[in-house]
Write an enzyme that holds these catalytic residues in place. Structure first.
Site, short mmCIF file in Angstrom:
data_model
loop_
_atom_site.label_atom_id
_atom_site.label_comp_id
_atom_site.label_asym_id
_atom_site.label_seq_id
_atom_site.Cartn_x
_atom_site.Cartn_y
_atom_site.Cartn_z
N ASN A 1 0.87 -1.17 0.00
CA ASN A 1 0.00 0.00 0.00
C ASN A 1 0.91 1.23 0.00
OD1 ASN A 1 -1.80 2.04 0.47
ND2 ASN A 1 -2.73 1.12 2.30
N LYS B 1 3.25 0.80 3.12
CA LYS B 1 2.95 -0.25 4.09
C LYS B 1 3.02 -1.58 3.37
CE LYS B 1 -0.62 2.19 6.47
NZ LYS B 1 -2.05 2.25 6.62
N ARG C 1 -2.52 -2.08 -3.48
CA ARG C 1 -3.73 -1.29 -3.27
C ARG C 1 -3.67 -0.07 -4.18
NH1 ARG C 1 -5.03 3.21 1.07
NH2 ARG C 1 -7.22 3.45 0.58
N HIS D 1 -13.10 2.88 0.21
CA HIS D 1 -13.11 1.83 1.25
C HIS D 1 -13.77 0.54 0.74
CE1 HIS D 1 -13.23 5.20 4.51
NE2 HIS D 1 -11.99 4.80 4.34
N ASN E 1 -10.32 7.15 10.58
CA ASN E 1 -10.03 8.56 10.33
C ASN E 1 -10.93 9.07 9.22
OD1 ASN E 1 -8.04 9.43 12.12
ND2 ASN E 1 -6.53 8.17 11.05
N ARG F 1 -12.24 15.65 7.93
CA ARG F 1 -12.97 16.02 6.71
C ARG F 1 -14.41 16.39 7.04
NH1 ARG F 1 -11.50 10.70 3.47
NH2 ARG F 1 -9.59 10.43 4.66
N ASP G 1 -9.00 12.53 16.90
CA ASP G 1 -8.97 11.17 17.45
C ASP G 1 -10.13 10.98 18.42
OD1 ASP G 1 -8.31 8.87 19.12
OD2 ASP G 1 -6.38 8.93 18.08
N GLY H 1 -15.05 2.00 14.72
CA GLY H 1 -16.06 0.93 14.71
C GLY H 1 -15.62 -0.30 15.49
N GLU H 2 -14.31 -0.61 15.41
CA GLU H 2 -13.81 -1.81 16.08
C GLU H 2 -13.53 -1.58 17.57
OE1 GLU H 2 -10.38 -3.21 13.83
OE2 GLU H 2 -11.52 -2.91 11.99
N ASN H 3 -13.21 -0.32 17.92
CA ASN H 3 -12.71 -0.08 19.28
C ASN H 3 -13.62 0.70 20.22
OD1 ASN H 3 -10.02 -1.24 19.02
ND2 ASN H 3 -9.75 0.33 17.46
N GLU I 1 -8.15 -5.41 4.86
CA GLU I 1 -8.03 -5.11 3.43
C GLU I 1 -6.86 -5.85 2.80
OE1 GLU I 1 -8.50 -1.18 5.12
OE2 GLU I 1 -9.32 -0.51 3.22
P1 ADP Z 1 -7.66 5.05 8.92
O1 ADP Z 1 -8.90 5.63 8.34
O2 ADP Z 1 -6.51 5.99 8.93
O3 ADP Z 1 -7.32 3.66 8.41
P2 ADP Z 1 -8.28 3.70 11.39
O4 ADP Z 1 -9.31 2.80 10.84
O5 ADP Z 1 -6.99 3.10 11.85
O6 ADP Z 1 -7.99 4.91 10.44
O7 ADP Z 1 -8.92 4.51 12.59
C1 ADP Z 1 -8.17 5.43 13.31
C2 ADP Z 1 -9.07 6.08 14.33
O8 ADP Z 1 -9.66 5.09 15.17
C3 ADP Z 1 -8.31 6.99 15.28
O9 ADP Z 1 -8.22 8.30 14.81
C4 ADP Z 1 -9.19 6.96 16.51
O10 ADP Z 1 -10.09 8.05 16.44
C5 ADP Z 1 -10.00 5.69 16.40
N1 ADP Z 1 -9.75 4.80 17.53
C6 ADP Z 1 -8.76 3.90 17.66
N2 ADP Z 1 -8.85 3.27 18.87
C7 ADP Z 1 -9.93 3.80 19.49
C8 ADP Z 1 -10.56 3.58 20.75
N3 ADP Z 1 -10.10 2.68 21.62
N4 ADP Z 1 -11.65 4.31 21.04
C9 ADP Z 1 -12.13 5.21 20.18
N5 ADP Z 1 -11.58 5.47 18.98
C10 ADP Z 1 -10.50 4.77 18.63
#
Ligand code: ADP
Length: 398
Positions: free
Chosen positions: A7, A14, A92, A181, A212, A242, A284, A334-336, A385
């Site tokens: 990527n 990456k 990618r 995406h 992000n 954005r 963030d 979404g994951e965290n 991905e």
């Molecule tokens: P990208 O779009 O750059 O691939 P990611 O999918 O890695 O981004 O998402 C990054 C964002 O995920 C970070 O800016 C942060 O806001 C959010 N994030 C990561 N960990 C957590 C967490 N534990 N709680 C809330 N937000 C999180």
């Protein structure tokens, strides 16, 4: 069979080396500051080898790729004995325009077509092309595949991808919604079907990629029928920095009032807006959660706006598909973020969604976070991905 996934960005690259026998990652890494000074972090994940994390001169992407191959094959940090063990490379590529509705084996004609897509992604495609050229130079005739962020969305019908502007702009210039995406939406939707034990052809799925950059896709029978990003990744949801959807009149008003050029204006909309712009705190979501917990009202407003927009777009896709079976959360937020997922799910009550708080508090795995009784199932599925790129590369090359 081993596949290298690349990527390439304008100053970064990456990579992952994936063993397709069991789809395990053998090594991964990141080249940074290419063209400036250069830094490589290389992490072998098998064989107990140490991590390499040092400055390394990288005047161009060619030196970056050469450094990656060197580390992948070195006695100290390597995971393969020789470059010949790398059977194919998957790249990618951000924008495939209307030319590419699926992944494709790279040859000179494809390179030409990629150049033709560059005006649609002037920042990203040139970096992807540079990465491919560097790889071809260093790796010779190892087969390579391009996997596009836009391809999955090419199934959208005209009513979803057209903008209501004079038709000639579409016909002559290709101005339309493309979406991004796509590789992530494709991965999580097919994984969701697996988890539900049903053919994807029978499912209506809404996938929320929230990182992000954020986008949502409506996937009916495995085919994307709508998505929230458009001609560029600037629109749809408010994102980290954005702006998302915005009345074009605002652009004219601000540019006139503050004497901004279009480039300065786009810089504001791309880099200083979104939840960062509204909160004045951070892009963030972890920082926003902390600030909101301490009573920062603008941080709370930014979070509320983001959650509201996800809820609103999901609602519009339920209407677009005339129903929904599953909703997926993926990517960084979404994951965290269990708090964001819970706040967004408040907008799903009319669908008969019930969230199981205990499941919602788990992390790092594919999991259904709705109760067994919930009419619509809600999943957290970590995106992958690189695996999609590797699988496509295997299918096309081998
Ligand atoms: P990208 O779009 O750059 O691939 P990611 O999918 O890695 O981004 O998402 C990054 C964002 O995920 C970070 O800016 C942060 O806001 C959010 N994030 C990561 N960990 C957590 C967490 N534990 N709680 C809330 N937000 C999180």
């Amino acid at each position: 069979m081993k596949i290298l996934v690349i990527n390439a960005g304008s100053s970064s690259l990456k990579y992952q080396l994936i063993d397709m026998e069991n789809e395990s990652v053998l090594a991964k890494g990141l080249c940074e500051r290419i063209g400036i000074d250069g830094h490589l972090k290389h992490s072998p994940l098998v064989g107990g080898k140490p991590v390499f994390d040092e400055d390394l001169a990288m005047p161009t992407h060619s030196e970056a790729i050469a450094a990656v191959i060197d580390k992948l094959t070195s006695a100290e940090y390597g995971v393969v004995a020789d470059m010949k063990e790398i059977d194919a490379v998957g790249h990618r590529v951000v924008h495939g325009g209307e030319k590419f509705a699926s992944s494709v084996k790279i040859d000179d004609a494809v390179m030409q077509a990629l150049e033709e897509c560059t005006p649609f992604a002037p920042l990203h495609n040139p970096a992807n092309i540079t990465g491919i050229n560097a790889c071809r130079k260093v790796m010779g005739d190892v087969p390579m595949v391009a996997v596009f962020d836009t391809a999955f969305h090419q199934t959208m019908p005209g009513k979803a991808f057209m903008y209501a502007i004079p038709y000639e702009y579409y016909k002559n210039d290709g101005i339309r919604r493309y979406g991004f995406h796509g590789t992530s939406h494709r991965y999580v939707s097919s994984r969701c079907a697996e988890l539900m034990g049903k053919p994807i052809e029978e499912l209506k799925i809404i996938s929320c990629h929230m990182g992000n950059g954020s986008s949502i896709a409506a996937i009916d029978g495995g085919k994307c029928v709508d998505t929230s990003m458009g001609f560029t990744p600037l629109v749809g949801l408010p994102m980290g920095t954005r702006c998302g959807d915005l009345d074009n009149g605002v652009v004219q008003f601000i540019m006139n009032k503050y004497g901004l050029s279009i480039d300065e204006m786009l810089n504001v909309l791309n880099k200083k807006s979104g939840v960062l712009g509204v909160s004045g705190v951070s892009s963030d979501f972890r920082d926003l959660d902390n600030a909101a917990a301490e009573g920062n009202e603008r941080a709370q407003l930014a979070l509320d706006m983001f959650h509201y927009w996800v809820g609103k777009v999901v609602g519009s896709y339920v209407a677009a598909m005339n129903g929904v079976d599953a909703i997926i959360f993926t990517a960084g937020v979404g994951e965290n973020s269990k708090s964001s997922r819970a706040a967004i799910a408040e907008y799903f009550g009319y669908l008969g969604v019930e969230i199981d708080p205990e499941a919602n508090s788990k992390r790092g795995e594919d999991i259904m976070i709705s109760t067994p009784e919930s009419k619509v199932k809600v999943f957290v599925i970590p995106t992958n991905e690189e695996l999609v790129i590797a699988r496509d590369t295997k299918e096309i090359c081998c």
